[in-house]
Write a protein that holds these residues in place. Structure first.
Motif, PDB file in Angstrom:
ATOM      1  N   VAL A  75      63.502 -27.828  -6.255  1.00  0.00           N
ATOM      2  CA  VAL A  75      62.114 -28.039  -7.266  1.00  0.00           C
ATOM      3  C   VAL A  75      61.224 -29.361  -6.585  1.00  0.00           C
ATOM      4  O   VAL A  75      60.198 -29.214  -6.622  1.00  0.00           O
ATOM      5  N   HIS A  76      61.864 -30.153  -5.769  1.00  0.00           N
ATOM      6  CA  HIS A  76      61.100 -31.263  -5.220  1.00  0.00           C
ATOM      7  C   HIS A  76      60.875 -31.002  -3.694  1.00  0.00           C
ATOM      8  O   HIS A  76      59.885 -32.126  -3.557  1.00  0.00           O
ATOM      9  N   VAL A  77      61.078 -30.348  -3.022  1.00  0.00           N
ATOM     10  CA  VAL A  77      60.579 -30.079  -1.462  1.00  0.00           C
ATOM     11  C   VAL A  77      60.052 -28.806  -1.509  1.00  0.00           C
ATOM     12  O   VAL A  77      60.290 -27.753  -2.039  1.00  0.00           O
ATOM     13  N   ASP A  78      59.295 -28.821  -0.331  1.00  0.00           N
ATOM     14  CA  ASP A  78      58.707 -27.685   0.011  1.00  0.00           C
ATOM     15  C   ASP A  78      59.493 -26.541   0.887  1.00  0.00           C
ATOM     16  O   ASP A  78      60.712 -27.252   1.347  1.00  0.00           O
ATOM     17  N   PRO A  79      59.096 -25.276   0.870  1.00  0.00           N
ATOM     18  CA  PRO A  79      60.127 -24.362   1.601  1.00  0.00           C
ATOM     19  C   PRO A  79      60.488 -24.623   3.016  1.00  0.00           C
ATOM     20  O   PRO A  79      61.496 -24.659   3.299  1.00  0.00           O
ATOM     21  N   LEU A  80      59.485 -25.154   3.842  1.00  0.00           N
ATOM     22  CA  LEU A  80      60.081 -25.505   5.149  1.00  0.00           C
ATOM     23  C   LEU A  80      60.887 -26.932   5.472  1.00  0.00           C
ATOM     24  O   LEU A  80      61.912 -26.726   5.941  1.00  0.00           O
ATOM     25  N   THR A  81      60.517 -27.773   4.580  1.00  0.00           N
ATOM     26  CA  THR A  81      61.667 -29.194   4.235  1.00  0.00           C
ATOM     27  C   THR A  81      62.993 -28.443   3.947  1.00  0.00           C
ATOM     28  O   THR A  81      63.837 -28.997   4.581  1.00  0.00           O
TER      29      THR A  81
END
Length: 122
Positions: A75-81
């Protein structure tokens, strides 16, 4: 036949981009946006089985995290991270998170409410 396939690819790509934009927009809205996504998640037998298989998979176990921890991070991070951290596909994890939350809401609303609060305490 090739032209039909190209049309299919273009339609699929457009649907994929639109879905990602909706998810991104709703996640920016905070807890209300996440709840909107949960309320619009239809859980059928296939999705329930997918969640079960995903949580039991070796890949998830190798991440060193509990599924709920992965759902919270998704929920909190983007797909790459997310991929860099866990070597897991963010889209699959987020989809399983929505299934988990939809089932939890249906079966144990108090726990569902507590999990939503936990997600946004971070």
């Amino acid at each position: 036949m090739i032209e039909s396939f190209r049309e299919y690819v273009n339609r699929s790509e457009a649907a994929y981009k639109a879905e990602n934009e909706i998810i991104e927009d709703k996640l920016k809205a905070g807890i209300n946006g996440l709840e909107w996504l949960v309320l619009n998640t239809l859980v059928d037998e296939r999705r329930s089985e997918s969640l079960k298989n995903w949580t039991e998979s070796a890949v998830v176990r190798l991440s060193g995290k509990e599924p709920l921890e992965l759902f919270i991070d998704a929920v909190h991070v983007d797909p790459l991270t997310f991929y860099d951290r866990y070597k897991l596909n963010w889209h699959v994890t987020f989809d399983e998170a929505l299934t988990y939350l939809a089932l939890l809401r249906e079966r144990d609303y108090d726990r569902y409410f507590n999990v939503l609060q936990m997600i946004y305490q971070k």
